[in-house]
Design a protein around this motif. Sequence first.
Motif, PDB file in Angstrom:
ATOM      1  N   GLY A 135      51.644  33.005  55.774  1.00 25.89           N
ATOM      2  CA  GLY A 135      51.382  34.083  54.826  1.00 25.89           C
ATOM      3  C   GLY A 135      51.094  33.514  53.456  1.00 25.89           C
ATOM      4  O   GLY A 135      50.743  32.336  53.312  1.00 25.89           O
ATOM      5  N   ALA A 136      51.259  34.331  52.436  1.00 23.57           N
ATOM      6  CA  ALA A 136      50.964  33.921  51.066  1.00 23.57           C
ATOM      7  C   ALA A 136      51.689  32.629  50.714  1.00 23.57           C
ATOM      8  O   ALA A 136      52.887  32.479  50.959  1.00 23.57           O
ATOM      9  CB  ALA A 136      51.362  35.022  50.095  1.00 23.57           C
ATOM     10  N   ALA A 137      50.955  31.686  50.150  1.00 21.53           N
ATOM     11  CA  ALA A 137      51.525  30.389  49.755  1.00 21.53           C
ATOM     12  C   ALA A 137      50.955  30.019  48.397  1.00 21.53           C
ATOM     13  O   ALA A 137      49.744  29.983  48.209  1.00 21.53           O
ATOM     14  CB  ALA A 137      51.185  29.316  50.788  1.00 21.53           C
ATOM     15  N   MET A 138      51.843  29.760  47.463  1.00 20.33           N
ATOM     16  CA  MET A 138      51.403  29.392  46.118  1.00 20.33           C
ATOM     17  C   MET A 138      52.324  28.315  45.566  1.00 20.33           C
ATOM     18  O   MET A 138      53.499  28.242  45.927  1.00 20.33           O
ATOM     19  CB  MET A 138      51.440  30.618  45.188  1.00 20.33           C
ATOM     20  N   SER A 154      47.174  30.571  58.879  1.00 20.21           N
ATOM     21  CA  SER A 154      46.807  31.830  59.513  1.00 20.21           C
ATOM     22  C   SER A 154      45.504  32.361  58.915  1.00 20.21           C
ATOM     23  O   SER A 154      45.298  32.314  57.701  1.00 20.21           O
ATOM     24  CB  SER A 154      47.919  32.863  59.313  1.00 20.21           C
ATOM     25  N   GLN A 155      44.663  32.884  59.779  1.00 21.95           N
ATOM     26  CA  GLN A 155      43.426  33.524  59.333  1.00 21.95           C
ATOM     27  C   GLN A 155      43.737  34.694  58.392  1.00 21.95           C
ATOM     28  O   GLN A 155      42.931  35.051  57.533  1.00 21.95           O
ATOM     29  CB  GLN A 155      42.662  34.054  60.555  1.00 21.95           C
ATOM     30  N   ALA A 156      44.931  35.262  58.526  1.00 23.96           N
ATOM     31  CA  ALA A 156      45.305  36.445  57.752  1.00 23.96           C
ATOM     32  C   ALA A 156      45.909  36.124  56.387  1.00 23.96           C
ATOM     33  O   ALA A 156      46.256  37.059  55.650  1.00 23.96           O
ATOM     34  CB  ALA A 156      46.300  37.285  58.557  1.00 23.96           C
ATOM     35  N   LYS A 204      41.516  32.314  50.651  1.00 21.52           N
ATOM     36  CA  LYS A 204      41.904  32.973  51.895  1.00 21.52           C
ATOM     37  C   LYS A 204      42.184  31.897  52.947  1.00 21.52           C
ATOM     38  O   LYS A 204      41.857  30.724  52.770  1.00 21.52           O
ATOM     39  CB  LYS A 204      40.791  33.903  52.380  1.00 21.52           C
ATOM     40  N   GLY A 205      42.773  32.326  54.057  1.00 26.12           N
ATOM     41  CA  GLY A 205      43.123  31.381  55.106  1.00 26.12           C
ATOM     42  C   GLY A 205      41.950  30.540  55.578  1.00 26.12           C
ATOM     43  O   GLY A 205      42.059  29.319  55.742  1.00 26.12           O
ATOM     44  N   ALA A 206      40.788  31.177  55.770  1.00 21.65           N
ATOM     45  CA  ALA A 206      39.609  30.447  56.258  1.00 21.65           C
ATOM     46  C   ALA A 206      39.179  29.375  55.272  1.00 21.65           C
ATOM     47  O   ALA A 206      38.761  28.271  55.667  1.00 21.65           O
ATOM     48  CB  ALA A 206      38.463  31.421  56.519  1.00 21.65           C
ATOM     49  N   GLN A 207      39.283  29.657  53.978  1.00 25.31           N
ATOM     50  CA  GLN A 207      38.896  28.675  52.959  1.00 25.31           C
ATOM     51  C   GLN A 207      39.855  27.487  52.944  1.00 25.31           C
ATOM     52  O   GLN A 207      39.441  26.352  52.701  1.00 25.31           O
ATOM     53  CB  GLN A 207      38.855  29.346  51.587  1.00 25.31           C
ATOM     54  N   VAL A 208      41.124  27.761  53.189  1.00 26.64           N
ATOM     55  CA  VAL A 208      42.128  26.684  53.245  1.00 26.64           C
ATOM     56  C   VAL A 208      41.758  25.698  54.352  1.00 26.64           C
ATOM     57  O   VAL A 208      41.832  24.476  54.178  1.00 26.64           O
ATOM     58  CB  VAL A 208      43.530  27.278  53.489  1.00 26.64           C
ATOM     59  N   ASP A 215      44.827  21.641  59.100  1.00 31.86           N
ATOM     60  CA  ASP A 215      44.161  20.948  60.205  1.00 31.86           C
ATOM     61  C   ASP A 215      43.676  21.907  61.283  1.00 31.86           C
ATOM     62  O   ASP A 215      42.835  21.534  62.114  1.00 31.86           O
ATOM     63  CB  ASP A 215      45.120  19.933  60.836  1.00 31.86           C
ATOM     64  N   ALA A 216      44.244  23.122  61.304  1.00 28.89           N
ATOM     65  CA  ALA A 216      43.853  24.107  62.319  1.00 28.89           C
ATOM     66  C   ALA A 216      44.082  25.494  61.751  1.00 28.89           C
ATOM     67  O   ALA A 216      44.909  25.694  60.854  1.00 28.89           O
ATOM     68  CB  ALA A 216      44.667  23.912  63.602  1.00 28.89           C
ATOM     69  N   ILE A 217      43.342  26.474  62.298  1.00 22.67           N
ATOM     70  CA  ILE A 217      43.477  27.856  61.853  1.00 22.67           C
ATOM     71  C   ILE A 217      43.575  28.753  63.078  1.00 22.67           C
ATOM     72  O   ILE A 217      42.886  28.539  64.077  1.00 22.67           O
ATOM     73  CB  ILE A 217      42.290  28.273  60.954  1.00 22.67           C
ATOM     74  N   PHE A 218      44.471  29.747  63.003  1.00 22.01           N
ATOM     75  CA  PHE A 218      44.678  30.665  64.123  1.00 22.01           C
ATOM     76  C   PHE A 218      44.774  32.092  63.605  1.00 22.01           C
ATOM     77  O   PHE A 218      45.084  32.335  62.443  1.00 22.01           O
ATOM     78  CB  PHE A 218      45.956  30.309  64.894  1.00 22.01           C
ATOM     79  N   GLU A 219      44.505  33.051  64.498  1.00 17.86           N
ATOM     80  CA  GLU A 219      44.598  34.460  64.131  1.00 17.86           C
ATOM     81  C   GLU A 219      46.031  34.818  63.761  1.00 17.86           C
ATOM     82  O   GLU A 219      46.992  34.236  64.264  1.00 17.86           O
ATOM     83  CB  GLU A 219      44.127  35.344  65.294  1.00 17.86           C
ATOM     84  N   GLY A 220      46.152  35.834  62.896  1.00 17.60           N
ATOM     85  CA  GLY A 220      47.467  36.202  62.401  1.00 17.60           C
ATOM     86  C   GLY A 220      48.395  36.794  63.443  1.00 17.60           C
ATOM     87  O   GLY A 220      49.614  36.606  63.376  1.00 17.60           O
ATOM     88  N   ALA A 221      47.843  37.520  64.429  1.00 12.62           N
ATOM     89  CA  ALA A 221      48.682  38.256  65.372  1.00 12.62           C
ATOM     90  C   ALA A 221      49.630  37.348  66.155  1.00 12.62           C
ATOM     91  O   ALA A 221      50.792  37.690  66.381  1.00 12.62           O
ATOM     92  CB  ALA A 221      47.802  39.059  66.328  1.00 12.62           C
TER      93      ALA A 221
END
Length: 709
Positions: A135-138, A154-156, A204-208, A215-221
């Motif tokens: 989730g949100a990370a700052m 997460s993509q979300a 956003k997650g995709a930009q990260v 190293d990898a991205i997955f859907e939020g669900a």
Amino acid sequence: MTTTQELLKGAAELFPDEVVTQAHVRHIDLPAGAGRFALITLDNGLDHTKPTTFGPQSLASLDAAIDQVEGEASRAEIKGVGITGKPFIFAVGADLKGVEVLKRREDALVIGRGGHDVFKRLSQLAVPTFAYYNGAAMGGGVEVGLHCTYRTVSQAVPAFSLPEVFLGLVPGWGGCALLPNLIGPEAAIKVIVENSLSQNRQLKGAQVFELGIADAIFEGADFLEQSLHWTAAVINGDLAVDRRDVARDQSWDQAVAAGRALADSKVHGAAPAAYRALDIIAAAKDGDLRAGFDAEDEALADLIMGGELRSGLYAFNLVQKRAKRPAGAPDKSLARPVTKVGVVGAGLMASQLALLFARRLQVPVVLTDIDQERVDKGVGYVHEEIDKLHLKGRVNQDQSNRLKALVTGSLDKAAAFADADFVIEAVFEEMGVKQKVFAEVEAVVPEHAILATNTSSLSVTEMAAQLRHPERVVGFHFFNPVAVLPLLEIVRAERTDDASLATAFAVAKKLKKTAVLVKDAPAFVVNRVLTRFMGEVLGAIDEGTPVDVADRALAPLGLPMSPIVLLELVGPAVAHHVAGTLQAAFPGRFGVSENLGRVVAAGKRGLYRYGSGAPELDPEVAALFETGDTVLTEEQVRDRALDAIAEEIDLMLAEGVVAEAQDVDLCLITGAGWPFHLGGITPYLDRAGVSERVRGRTFHASGVASVPQ
């Protein structure tokens, strides 16, 4: 007890009200027989509206959790360690409520070292470590993950950033040293400096993932489940994680030089945080992380003790807290529903408004104008902007189609507005024109419909005076560009009722705007302050001060643009018109520049030409000027402008234009791009001694945004 725990225990005494984030350890069996795994979850026990933060006790809790997994790893009881957050939140960094009360540099140094000492242990375990950005990370939330061996996202994820420079700090728990070594200096500078200085832009997650931070991205669900399957593949050796090579040649130095140029263009050397961050990034080229961490500690301690952080936190709290509870707003239960919006006018401003209403309210929006060509042009603009949003991935094809269908045009106000609940006019800034428009609209809209005006300086009360129902007229003043600037000045006219005002505030909230209630006074807040300030600069030029000297006068403040560049953005004709309106309202304080009048009469769009890169006074404009022989220095122009601003704000508060000085600051930050590092105009005037000089007292009795002694 370790030295780190002793330091954190001492620091905890400075933060008695810390909301502690606990680091809970649980054990799971990884898929595919990858073995036993320890998962650390960061959770402060509150719902997702209260993000997890790191204060001394929170760091101590994480340190204790690492003690546990370190022992398990050394005994070969686990194959890896992961760290994640509670639902919707990974972690959002240091507890800033505690940071702003630090009074001694030694205490600030302890906080910096404490974070480093805890986080770096994740990279020193005998097993690989994994950060799962769920989730949100700052800030420190991003940095704790950078110390891990691997990361998934997460993509979300809606917001991911290192916002410290935005507030007047540097990423001080590994961000400046680790990120450029992971994704290269150019991308790191974008995240650390450019995004921060661009109104705290979020990833956003995709930009990260695209930047290589994850190293990898997955859907939020099923994010955690998929991350654990991925982890098992990595641990089993079935999956190799490839990362881009980071060049350590002259391109590194070039990226840092470009970063310094960017910082210069944004803050003009007036705020140190960006430059301190760039210094650490420059030194990170040799990969010496220990030296980098030490440099972060020193920079963090220096900046915590400086005025920029206090200013940044004051501004941040205004935007995050006061903006969400507007002073003087009526009970929200009085607000009426808005199911259709009308826009009178189809020019650029009106078209921007139509797009915003359609996107945020998701209701039909209809534009009207005096001929079909104008209507078609306005609707066409909105549709083109929606296509651009689709190309950028901001909306999908279905959303694009729905938005386009919501925005239509008509020449028939009676048919277009018969069922409208909210109609806003954005026509020429002339009282007679606006009164005529409102009379036409009132004749065809339902009795409950709100009539709003986007006027920037005219009296809303006078605009409504000839209507049968003046109580439903409100000022709804946006700032250009509408999609970028958050401020919305909501103007209560003399006869505006609470239901209409409550509806205006409810609409503003749905539009995701920062709404400030203002009295129906000439030019309201932002334009009144800026016109007074601009009048002093132009007045100095008329008297004989060279244009370049007057234009440089405010440079030490680090404003987003110089006075003359701002004038060109607003447009000389508009600025001249507003100056005339305010001179008529307040003769003696607001001047109307005769030279600017000549520029407008000649059809010039500005004073400068930009052919050689740096702006130069246009010779054709210079030939129009008639000046006196009084030449002021930059300092004299600056003092004159600041004195005028202080006087005008004092008068505005006495008149009740807004509730408090904080509202003036909020308006200028969100409507005029006043820099966060100045903490708003009134704290700056207090710190600079201008308030005392002009009004005999400060605007803030508490000494807000003051520097620790």
